[in-house]
Motif scaffolding. Structure first.
Motif, PDB file in Angstrom:
ATOM      1  N   ILE A  75      39.513  39.152  45.706  1.00  0.00           N
ATOM      2  CA  ILE A  75      39.961  39.764  44.468  1.00  0.00           C
ATOM      3  C   ILE A  75      38.605  40.496  44.034  1.00  0.00           C
ATOM      4  CG2 ILE A  75      40.803  39.698  42.313  1.00  0.00           C
ATOM      5  CD1 ILE A  75      42.504  37.197  43.452  1.00  0.00           C
ATOM      6  N   VAL A  76      37.443  40.054  43.943  1.00  0.00           N
ATOM      7  CA  VAL A  76      36.384  40.989  43.369  1.00  0.00           C
ATOM      8  C   VAL A  76      36.136  42.002  44.162  1.00  0.00           C
ATOM      9  CG1 VAL A  76      33.908  40.665  42.784  1.00  0.00           C
ATOM     10  CG2 VAL A  76      35.540  38.766  42.166  1.00  0.00           C
ATOM     11  N   LEU A  77      36.226  41.843  45.574  1.00  0.00           N
ATOM     12  CA  LEU A  77      35.813  42.859  46.294  1.00  0.00           C
ATOM     13  C   LEU A  77      36.921  43.813  46.647  1.00  0.00           C
ATOM     14  CD1 LEU A  77      34.140  40.762  48.976  1.00  0.00           C
ATOM     15  CD2 LEU A  77      32.950  42.375  47.400  1.00  0.00           C
ATOM     16  N   ARG A  78      38.007  43.451  46.449  1.00  0.00           N
ATOM     17  CA  ARG A  78      39.144  44.494  46.316  1.00  0.00           C
ATOM     18  C   ARG A  78      39.222  45.271  45.105  1.00  0.00           C
ATOM     19  NH1 ARG A  78      44.773  42.330  44.944  1.00  0.00           N
ATOM     20  NH2 ARG A  78      43.634  42.374  42.997  1.00  0.00           N
ATOM     21  N   ASP A  79      38.869  44.596  44.047  1.00  0.00           N
ATOM     22  CA  ASP A  79      38.865  45.302  42.525  1.00  0.00           C
ATOM     23  C   ASP A  79      37.572  46.408  42.337  1.00  0.00           C
ATOM     24  OD1 ASP A  79      41.229  43.904  42.081  1.00  0.00           O
ATOM     25  OD2 ASP A  79      40.316  42.506  40.557  1.00  0.00           O
ATOM     26  N   LEU A  80      36.544  46.094  43.172  1.00  0.00           N
ATOM     27  CA  LEU A  80      35.489  46.870  43.218  1.00  0.00           C
ATOM     28  C   LEU A  80      35.806  47.982  44.072  1.00  0.00           C
ATOM     29  CD1 LEU A  80      32.547  44.440  43.287  1.00  0.00           C
ATOM     30  CD2 LEU A  80      33.136  46.111  41.060  1.00  0.00           C
ATOM     31  N   GLY A  81      36.748  48.116  44.977  1.00  0.00           N
ATOM     32  CA  GLY A  81      37.144  49.078  45.846  1.00  0.00           C
ATOM     33  C   GLY A  81      36.433  48.992  47.341  1.00  0.00           C
ATOM     34  N   LEU A  82      35.916  47.583  47.507  1.00  0.00           N
ATOM     35  CA  LEU A  82      35.192  47.722  48.671  1.00  0.00           C
ATOM     36  C   LEU A  82      35.912  47.311  49.930  1.00  0.00           C
ATOM     37  CD1 LEU A  82      31.901  46.103  47.229  1.00  0.00           C
ATOM     38  CD2 LEU A  82      32.355  48.515  47.758  1.00  0.00           C
TER      39      LEU A  82
END
Length: 109
Positions: A75-82
């Motif tokens: 979720i963190v990496l997705r929300d950062l757009g990575l």
């Protein structure tokens, strides 16, 4: 999960998690310079960058993460757009976004 009508914990959980604000995206790795990434998030990015699309379950087993911890990192990496999560052949898989590819090339060496 192979059945489209089944309750898929990844798809359900990730879809219900708060995403990035509308219209926001990571334009470059430099935008993340001040953003703290956990060691495990960094290692997940490295693994996806090295392997290309990889199943969530495969990475979870590789790193020994619980389903909850894996979901939190994704979720963190997705929300950062990575990272993005895609369902392919009935399996949820992770792949780098364009921003994630630039970030990995510049910051993860």
């Amino acid at each position: 999960m192979t059945q489209p009508d089944s309750v898929d914990p990844w798809s359900s959980f990730l879809s219900s998690a708060q995403g990035p604000p509308s219209g926001s995206s990571v334009q470059s790795g430099a935008a993340l310079e001040g953003a703290p990434l956990s060691d495990s998030a960094t290692e997940l990015l490295r693994a996806v960058a090295a392997s290309g699309p990889v199943t969530v379950d495969g990475l979870r087993e590789r790193f020994g993460f619980s389903a909850l911890r894996m979901a939190q990192e994704v979720i963190v990496l997705r929300d950062l757009g990575l990272l993005e999560v895609r369902t392919q052949d009935g399996e949820d898989s992770l792949r780098l976004t364009e921003s994630g590819t630039r970030f990995a090339a510049r910051w993860l060496g």
